[in-house]
Design an enzyme around this catalytic site. Structure first.
Site, short mmCIF file in Angstrom:
data_model
loop_
_atom_site.label_atom_id
_atom_site.label_comp_id
_atom_site.label_asym_id
_atom_site.label_seq_id
_atom_site.Cartn_x
_atom_site.Cartn_y
_atom_site.Cartn_z
N TYR A 165 0.86 -1.19 0.00
CA TYR A 165 0.00 0.00 0.00
C TYR A 165 0.89 1.23 0.00
CZ TYR A 165 -3.51 3.40 1.58
OH TYR A 165 -4.36 4.49 1.69
N ASP A 211 9.33 3.07 -0.08
CA ASP A 211 8.27 3.71 0.67
C ASP A 211 8.44 3.33 2.14
OD1 ASP A 211 6.02 4.66 1.87
OD2 ASP A 211 4.60 3.83 0.41
N LYS A 220 4.10 9.32 9.08
CA LYS A 220 3.93 8.76 10.43
C LYS A 220 4.97 9.26 11.44
CE LYS A 220 1.50 4.87 8.38
NZ LYS A 220 0.13 4.69 8.75
N1 PMP Z 1 2.74 4.31 2.26
C1 PMP Z 1 2.70 3.40 3.23
C2 PMP Z 1 3.71 2.30 3.25
C3 PMP Z 1 1.70 3.47 4.21
O1 PMP Z 1 1.65 2.53 5.17
C4 PMP Z 1 0.76 4.53 4.16
C5 PMP Z 1 -0.32 4.66 5.20
N2 PMP Z 1 -0.55 3.64 6.04
C6 PMP Z 1 0.87 5.47 3.13
C7 PMP Z 1 1.88 5.34 2.22
C8 PMP Z 1 -0.08 6.62 3.06
O2 PMP Z 1 0.14 7.51 4.09
P1 PMP Z 1 -1.04 8.48 4.57
O3 PMP Z 1 -2.09 7.63 5.17
O4 PMP Z 1 -0.34 9.39 5.56
O5 PMP Z 1 -1.49 9.22 3.37
#
Ligand code: PMP
Length: 423
Positions: free
Chosen positions: A142, A237, A265
């Site tokens: 994701y 990511d 995060k």
């Molecule tokens: N990339 C990863 C690996 C994530 O885990 C997440 C959110 N859990 C995102 C991108 C998206 O981040 P956000 O919810 O702050 O938009």
């Protein structure tokens, strides 16, 4: 009717599903989402004043626990000075210098407000840099909800079938290729056919949105090598893994240097911050220096920047990671001894899976081959016992510096009880 029931009924009238992010709605576990009002240390407080041990930790940002004193102080001081400036300011500079001084592959960094925005921007830089259009992602990873990434993803979508979302034009999805995790041959075949079109490969170096699926180091190295060979950029990511598996994230842990990296995060200490960064040659393509446009009214918000720096300052010497690793080992041993349960863990991230002896799981086919016990009843039993896991079988658990051996022992006891009750 509980307090949460009545709040949820009202909330559904004014917001879709009564929530502002899907997984909060408890669709994966059934029942009414528990409304929470605050938190302190390892505990989150529900609307009836009940203190519950929190292993969701806002889905990852709160590595220091709820209400960390230094983060709170930094945020309050920033508010007193002025909470939005829309100008050049020294707070993002301090955070950028702190990070670039410690992470060699982040020579330059741009702050945004979410992980989604960070990914979306990094992909644009990669396309701008390579003058290619196609992005390769992995099945089950994701990367936020940018259109091009909403295909075979995870998180709130882990239980959905394809397509991941309505409202995405076919042209956009046509520019995304999806490869299975843990499969060098499949990757070789894709690169053999399309290698010259691929602008970037994006991967969660520790996939953590479809359960926790640690990859073989050789596989990650293979991904990096194929990128080099075919002139595609490697985007790691690290929205979850960054500043969590160590200050330098999964890249540092595994010794894999990305061209671009995305953060979210932990980097904001629990405030809305995302970031993308990497080698100067790529970052200097970003406006106002270069032709890749990216902007934000609330980007590098001073409160969030100061909170983020106060969090990272507590993490930089590595002691918190050592403490979390020790606690993680205890958790793995104790949960691993529960019949009918598999636990996958890396550092402070863990995933309890209600299937016996399933490890190691590395990819979606591995995962789909296992039929586990339903997660909902176990989740609710734990919540009744005062323990909050993320409300989906496919979300990982997060340990924080505020969790103790006693919390972990209680989790093991209650999980054992809940599984016995569910048989
Ligand atoms: N990339 C990863 C690996 C994530 O885990 C997440 C959110 N859990 C995102 C991108 C998206 O981040 P956000 O919810 O702050 O938009």
């Amino acid at each position: 009717m509980t307090t949460s029931d009545s709040l949820f009924a009202r909330s559904k009238k004014v917001s879709p599903g009564g929530v502002h992010s899907p997984v909060r709605a408890f669709k994966g576990v059934g029942g009414t989402p528990r409304f929470m009002t605050g938190g302190a240390g390892a505990y989150i407080r529900d609307v009836d004043g009940r203190e519950i041990v929190d292993y969701c930790m806002a889905f990852g940002p709160l590595i220091l626990g709820h209400g960390n004193a230094a983060v709170k102080k930094a945020a309050i001081e920033a508010i007193e000075r002025g909470w939005s400036l829309g100008t050049a300011e020294p707070y993002s500079l301090a955070l950028a210098e702190f990070i670039t001084a410690r992470i060699p592959w982040v020579e330059s960094i741009r702050f945004v407000t979410s992980g989604t925005e960070a990914v979306m921007s990094a992909l644009r830089v990669a396309r701008g840099a390579t003058k290619r259009d196609v992005i390769l992602k992995f099945d089950g990873c994701y990367h936020g909800h940018a259109d091009s990434m909403l295909i075979r993803s995870g998180s709130g979508l882990a239980e959905a079938t394809e397509p991941d979302s309505a409202g995405i034009d076919k042209g956009t999805l046509g520019g995304t290729l999806v490869a299975p995790l843990d499969d060098e041959d499949a990757l070789n075949a894709i690169f053999a056919k399309r290698g010259g079109e691929i602008a970037a490969v994006i991967i969660e170096p520790l996939p953590a949105n479809y359960g926790l699926l640690p990859q073989r180091l050789e596989f990650l190295k293979h991904v990096a090598a194929l990128c080099r060979k075919h002139g595609a950029l490697l985007i790691l990511d690290e929205v979850i893994s960054g500043f969590r598996l160590g200050f330098t994230g999964a890249a540092g842990l595994y010794g894999i240097e990305p061209d671009l990296v995305t953060y979210g995060k932990v980097i904001g200490g629990g405030f809305p911050v995302g970031a993308y960064g990497g080698k100067r040659e790529y970052m200097e393509l970003v406006a106002p220096v270069g032709p890749v446009y990216q902007a934000g009214t609330l980007s590098a918000n001073p409160v969030a920047m100061c909170a983020g720096l106060a969090a990272l300052e507590q993490l930089a010497d590595g002691n918190v990671y050592a403490q979390l690793e020790r606690l993680g080992v205890e958790l793995e041993q104790q949960l691993g001894a529960i019949p009918g349960l598999t636990v996958q863990r890396v550092g402070s991230l863990f995933w309890p899976l209600l299937v016996a002896n399933a490890a190691p799981l590395r990819s979606l086919p591995d995962l789909k081959a296992k039929a586990g016990k339903p997660f909902g009843p176990v989740f609710h039993k734990l919540l009744d016992a005062g323990i909050y896991l993320a409300p989906s079988a496919f979300e990982v658990g997060f340990l924080s510096a505020a969790h103790t051996s006693a919390h972990v022992a209680q989790l093991a006891t209650e999980l054992r009880n809940a599984l016995t009750a569910a048989t």
